[in-house]
Design a protein around this motif. Structure first.
Motif, PDB file in Angstrom:
ATOM      1  N   VAL A 143       0.849  -1.198   0.000  1.00  0.00           N
ATOM      2  CA  VAL A 143       0.000   0.000   0.000  1.00  0.00           C
ATOM      3  C   VAL A 143       0.882   1.243   0.000  1.00  0.00           C
ATOM      4  CG1 VAL A 143      -1.615   1.357   1.392  1.00  0.00           C
ATOM      5  CG2 VAL A 143      -2.022  -1.076   1.044  1.00  0.00           C
ATOM      6  N   MET A 144       1.949   1.229   0.797  1.00  0.00           N
ATOM      7  CA  MET A 144       2.854   2.378   0.834  1.00  0.00           C
ATOM      8  C   MET A 144       3.512   2.603  -0.530  1.00  0.00           C
ATOM      9  SD  MET A 144       4.523   2.069   4.648  1.00  0.00           S
ATOM     10  CE  MET A 144       5.916   3.044   4.179  1.00  0.00           C
ATOM     11  N   LYS A 171       3.606   5.749  -5.648  1.00  0.00           N
ATOM     12  CA  LYS A 171       3.348   5.849  -7.091  1.00  0.00           C
ATOM     13  C   LYS A 171       2.313   6.941  -7.373  1.00  0.00           C
ATOM     14  CE  LYS A 171       4.926   2.085  -9.616  1.00  0.00           C
ATOM     15  NZ  LYS A 171       5.793   2.613 -10.632  1.00  0.00           N
ATOM     16  N   LEU A 172       1.256   6.973  -6.551  1.00  0.00           N
ATOM     17  CA  LEU A 172       0.221   8.001  -6.733  1.00  0.00           C
ATOM     18  C   LEU A 172       0.800   9.389  -6.526  1.00  0.00           C
ATOM     19  CD1 LEU A 172      -2.748   6.281  -4.870  1.00  0.00           C
ATOM     20  CD2 LEU A 172      -2.615   6.766  -7.321  1.00  0.00           C
ATOM     21  N   GLU A 186      -4.320   6.623 -11.102  1.00  0.00           N
ATOM     22  CA  GLU A 186      -4.834   5.719 -10.072  1.00  0.00           C
ATOM     23  C   GLU A 186      -4.973   4.305 -10.604  1.00  0.00           C
ATOM     24  OE1 GLU A 186      -7.969   6.802  -7.364  1.00  0.00           O
ATOM     25  OE2 GLU A 186      -7.700   8.910  -7.889  1.00  0.00           O
ATOM     26  N   GLU A 187      -5.479   4.165 -11.812  1.00  0.00           N
ATOM     27  CA  GLU A 187      -5.667   2.824 -12.385  1.00  0.00           C
ATOM     28  C   GLU A 187      -4.333   2.082 -12.486  1.00  0.00           C
ATOM     29  OE1 GLU A 187      -7.355   0.777 -16.465  1.00  0.00           O
ATOM     30  OE2 GLU A 187      -7.998   2.809 -15.953  1.00  0.00           O
ATOM     31  N   TYR A 214      -0.589  -1.859 -10.381  1.00  0.00           N
ATOM     32  CA  TYR A 214       0.752  -2.162  -9.863  1.00  0.00           C
ATOM     33  C   TYR A 214       0.656  -2.839  -8.502  1.00  0.00           C
ATOM     34  CZ  TYR A 214       5.482  -1.209  -8.131  1.00  0.00           C
ATOM     35  OH  TYR A 214       6.746  -1.327  -7.599  1.00  0.00           O
ATOM     36  N   PHE A 215      -0.264  -2.368  -7.659  1.00  0.00           N
ATOM     37  CA  PHE A 215      -0.497  -2.983  -6.347  1.00  0.00           C
ATOM     38  C   PHE A 215      -0.881  -4.453  -6.511  1.00  0.00           C
ATOM     39  CE2 PHE A 215      -3.755  -4.020  -3.107  1.00  0.00           C
ATOM     40  CZ  PHE A 215      -2.966  -3.972  -1.975  1.00  0.00           C
ATOM     41  N   ALA A 216      -1.802  -4.734  -7.425  1.00  0.00           N
ATOM     42  CA  ALA A 216      -2.237  -6.116  -7.651  1.00  0.00           C
ATOM     43  C   ALA A 216      -1.095  -6.976  -8.173  1.00  0.00           C
ATOM     44  CB  ALA A 216      -3.406  -6.146  -8.632  1.00  0.00           C
ATOM     45  N   LYS A 217      -0.286  -6.427  -9.069  1.00  0.00           N
ATOM     46  CA  LYS A 217       0.841  -7.199  -9.612  1.00  0.00           C
ATOM     47  C   LYS A 217       1.884  -7.471  -8.542  1.00  0.00           C
ATOM     48  CE  LYS A 217       0.424  -5.734 -14.406  1.00  0.00           C
ATOM     49  NZ  LYS A 217       0.969  -4.907 -15.462  1.00  0.00           N
TER      50      LYS A 217
END
Length: 165
Positions: free
Chosen positions: A62-63, A68-69, A75-76, A81-84
């Motif tokens: 999450v951090m 990245k944000l 956001e997408e 990237y979080f999911a990967k």
């Protein structure tokens, strides 16, 4: 060793999934946007780590997503990237729910997250049951050895009392 660390990380990510979805649902239900909910989760985790809390891989991811944000990634892309980075189906499913609801509007997100939270909790219960069965299987050999020792304690004196050797 690297493989064991990777498997431990994945196990921790799976076990933390239901808690993560619950917190995310709570923050979004309180009126925060998804972006602000991620930022809030990251800030809370940083405070816990500074106070001596243990490392939790989902919040580390999450951090990274929040960084990245903050660096200007859309956001997408950041959620993808979080999911990967998490590399587990449940997180990919959560991110697809988030992205779909961003595209079509936020009105169905609370219900989708609520359903996902219930499913995650059921999966966590199943995982806990499986881990309990696994632990029971691992304890089977020591229990058999203890039973052998107890039998020897009982049988050897009985054998000598009946006029054995």
């Amino acid at each position: 060793d690297v493989h064991k660390q990777y498997m431990g990380r994945n196990r921790q990510l799976l076990l933390e999934y239901s808690e993560f979805v619950s917190k995310l649902q709570l923050l979004i239900g309180a009126g925060l946007s998804i972006r602000n909910a991620f930022i809030r989760l990251a800030v809370d985790y940083q405070k816990r780590r500074a106070a001596g809390g243990k490392k939790r891989f989902v919040y580390e991811e999450v951090m990274m997503t929040v960084r990245k944000l903050e660096n200007g990634t859309s956001e997408e892309e950041a959620y993808d990237y979080f999911a990967k980075r998490c590399n587990l189906g449940c997180y990919r499913k959560l991110v697809s729910i988030i992205i779909q609801n961003q595209k079509k509007g936020m009105e169905g997100l609370k219900e989708s997250l609520s359903t996902e939270r219930r499913n995650a909790f059921d999966e966590r219960k199943q995982e806990a049951t499986r881990l309990g069965e696994e632990a029971g299987t691992k304890l089977l050999l020591p229990m058999m050895m203890m039973m052998g020792v107890v039998l020897m304690i009982i049988v050897v004196p009985a054998y000598f009392s009946f006029g054995g050797i």
